[in-house]
Design an enzyme around this catalytic site. Structure first.
Site, short mmCIF file in Angstrom:
data_model
loop_
_atom_site.label_atom_id
_atom_site.label_comp_id
_atom_site.label_asym_id
_atom_site.label_seq_id
_atom_site.Cartn_x
_atom_site.Cartn_y
_atom_site.Cartn_z
N SER A 157 -5.62 -3.72 -0.76
CA SER A 157 -4.18 -3.73 -1.06
C SER A 157 -3.95 -3.78 -2.57
CB SER A 157 -3.49 -4.89 -0.36
OG SER A 157 -4.19 -6.09 -0.56
N GLU A 211 -8.10 -1.26 14.38
CA GLU A 211 -8.91 -2.08 13.46
C GLU A 211 -8.58 -3.56 13.67
OE1 GLU A 211 -8.49 -0.68 9.44
OE2 GLU A 211 -8.96 -2.62 8.57
N GLU A 257 0.82 -1.21 0.00
CA GLU A 257 0.00 0.00 0.00
C GLU A 257 0.86 1.26 0.00
OE1 GLU A 257 -3.16 -0.26 2.88
OE2 GLU A 257 -4.01 -1.97 1.83
N ASP A 284 -13.19 -4.78 10.40
CA ASP A 284 -12.97 -5.00 8.96
C ASP A 284 -13.33 -6.45 8.64
OD1 ASP A 284 -12.00 -5.34 6.39
OD2 ASP A 284 -9.90 -4.99 6.87
N ASP A 322 -4.03 -1.13 12.21
CA ASP A 322 -4.86 -2.25 11.75
C ASP A 322 -4.11 -3.50 12.15
OD1 ASP A 322 -6.39 -4.16 10.56
OD2 ASP A 322 -6.15 -3.43 8.50
N LYS A 377 -15.75 -1.60 2.64
CA LYS A 377 -15.06 -1.93 1.39
C LYS A 377 -16.12 -2.50 0.45
CE LYS A 377 -10.63 -3.49 3.46
NZ LYS A 377 -9.99 -4.70 4.04
P1 PGA Z 1 -6.56 -6.05 2.11
O1 PGA Z 1 -6.11 -5.25 3.39
O2 PGA Z 1 -7.09 -5.13 1.10
O3 PGA Z 1 -5.33 -6.80 1.68
O4 PGA Z 1 -7.64 -7.02 2.58
C1 PGA Z 1 -6.68 -4.05 3.81
C2 PGA Z 1 -7.11 -4.10 5.25
O5 PGA Z 1 -6.96 -5.12 5.93
O6 PGA Z 1 -7.65 -3.11 5.75
ZN ZN Z 2 -8.06 -4.26 7.75
#
Ligand code: PGA
Ligand code: ZN
Length: 427
Positions: A368, A287, A205, A313, A242, A338
């Site tokens: 990610s 998180e 990221e 999450d 997180d 998300k």
């Molecule tokens: P991911 O991670 O997009 O790889 O799931 C992002 C997060 O855990 O917030």
């Molecule tokens: Zn997360």
């Protein structure tokens, strides 16, 4: 104004990790076009919507040709002729055509691509920017939550905790917020270099992926970086983490395992550790403090850390049902949103509405695996999520979203304020 969907084309695109993802263009009878490319996660929860991947040799099995074919085939058949400005109708038709709770038959990646491209086409046909077309109330710009140091699945597990982020709580505009964090990021690089850490690695990221002696050391690096940048911890800059605890939880051993530090915890011991961190550092948001199905541990964490934003999450996976359970059981006090965890924009927006009605904060989040597409920025503003988590302040798939918010702030001038989450003095 009604404008039916007339055609849809799709293609296999690439995300920021070099993996295939679904891109799609929706065209309406009036000629409005909407284009979207969808993101993809690495640290995924087991209750998330299911992407469709091809398997086989191409791209190590990650190809999405079948999902692309479903966009142009069954899913297009399901939405052909539906008014593109009726997002609910488009999304219901997509879910019905798939017929599974997790979108896995035709692919949640295929479903979301149409859902977002339709929203873009609807905005075009109405002559509105996306943020205005998807929203219906007074809007704010989101407070950014920005990754500076990465561990876990995003940085070859150099640290067990996945994200060490900063929140520029003292900023009064979005532009100031981004500039403040850029200073912290630059200073963090200097602190890592001076400390002799392997610091040049860039994680998925865009944050640093350093080899450090412990997770706590990452928090100390951030504090030193704030000092070096002449920013006051707590006043100018706060910390968010997180933990992504699902990633290091062993259901078989009923324990949380930190390989990088060679430590293991029961749920209550992991909460003890986080309580100690919160006492020593200006942490405002945690998180996934515990794993996705550790509801008892989560309840305990909420009791003991309730003064902090506790963000679900993998726990909630942007699911209205899981969020409702959390609210009923007094678990967490905020939800990460998300859209690709649930499949359609309507359902993601429903989660934002449920959260706000219950007094839970919302943080809209990238994955990610991202692309140059920036629709997420418009959703954060249109849906008034209050907070936005995209990754770092570098790498184009991250900056595409920050840049979009910067552009909107400039366009709207004084008409739109930076949101103040509860931990930054807001309500
Ligand atoms: P991911 O991670 O997009 O790889 O799931 C992002 C997060 O855990 O917030
Ligand atoms: Zn997360």
């Amino acid at each position: 104004m009604s404008d039916p969907i007339a055609s849809i084309t799709a293609f296999e695109a690439l995300d920021s990790r070099g993996r295939p993802t679904v891109g799609c263009t929706v065209v309406t009878r009036a000629g409005a076009r909407g284009r979207a490319i969808v993101p993809s996660g690495a640290s995924t929860g087991s209750h998330e919507a299911r992407e469709l991947r091809d398997g086989g040799e191409r791209y190590g099995g990650y190809g999405v040709r079948r999902a692309v074919a479903n966009v142009e085939g069954e899913l297009f058949d399901a939405v052909r002729g539906i008014d593109v400005t009726d997002q609910g109708a488009v999304d219901r038709a997509l879910r019905q055509a798939d017929g599974t709770p997790d979108g896995g038959r035709l692919g949640a990646n295929a479903i979301l691509a149409i859902s977002v491209a339709a929203a873009e086409a609807a905005a075009t046909t109405r002559g509105l920017p996306l943020y205005a077309a998807v929203g219906d109330g007074p809007r704010t710009l989101p407070m950014p939550m920005i990754n500076v140091i990465s561990g876990g699945a995003h940085a070859a597990r150099s640290l067990d905790v996945q994200d060490f982020l900063v929140v520029p709580v003292g900023a009064s505009t979005f532009a100031e917020a981004i500039e403040t964090v850029s200073r912290v990021r630059a200073a963090t690089g200097e602190v890592l270099r001076d400390g002799g850490a392997t610091w040049a690695l860039v994680a998925d990221e865009g944050g640093y992926g350093p080899l450090l002696s412990s997770n706590r050391a990452a928090l100390e690096v951030l504090m030193t970086a704030c000092e070096r940048a002449r920013l006051l911890p707590g006043d100018d800059i706060a910390i968010a983490i997180d933990v992504a605890a699902t990633q290091f939880h062993s259901p078989a051993e009923d324990a949380y395992l930190w390989d990088a530090e060679d430590r293991r915890f029961r749920s209550d011991e992991l909460v003890d550790e986080l309580v100690a961190w919160a006492a020593d550092f200006p942490i405002v948001s945690i998180e996934d403090a515990l794993a996705e199905d550790d509801w008892d541990g989560w309840r305990m964490a909420t009791e003991r850390l309730g003064g902090i934003q506790l963000l679900g999450d993998d726990l909630f996976v942007t699911s209205p049902d899981r969020l409702r359970r959390g609210i009923a059981e007094g678990v967490a006090n905020a939800v990460l949103v998300k859209p690709n965890q649930i499949g359609t924009l309507s359902e993601a927006r429903e989660v934002v509405g449920i959260a706000h009605a219950a007094g839970y904060a919302t943080v809209l989040s990238a994955r990610s695996g991202e692309t140059e597409d920036h629709w997420l920025a418009d959703l954060a503003i249109g849906w008034n999520t209050g907070q936005l988590k995209i990754g770092s302040t570098m790498r184009s798939e991250r900056t595409a979203k920050w840049n979009r918010v910067l552009e909107i702030e400039r366009e709207l001038g004084g008409e739109i304020a930076l949101a103040r989450p509860a931990f930054a003095g807001g309500s």
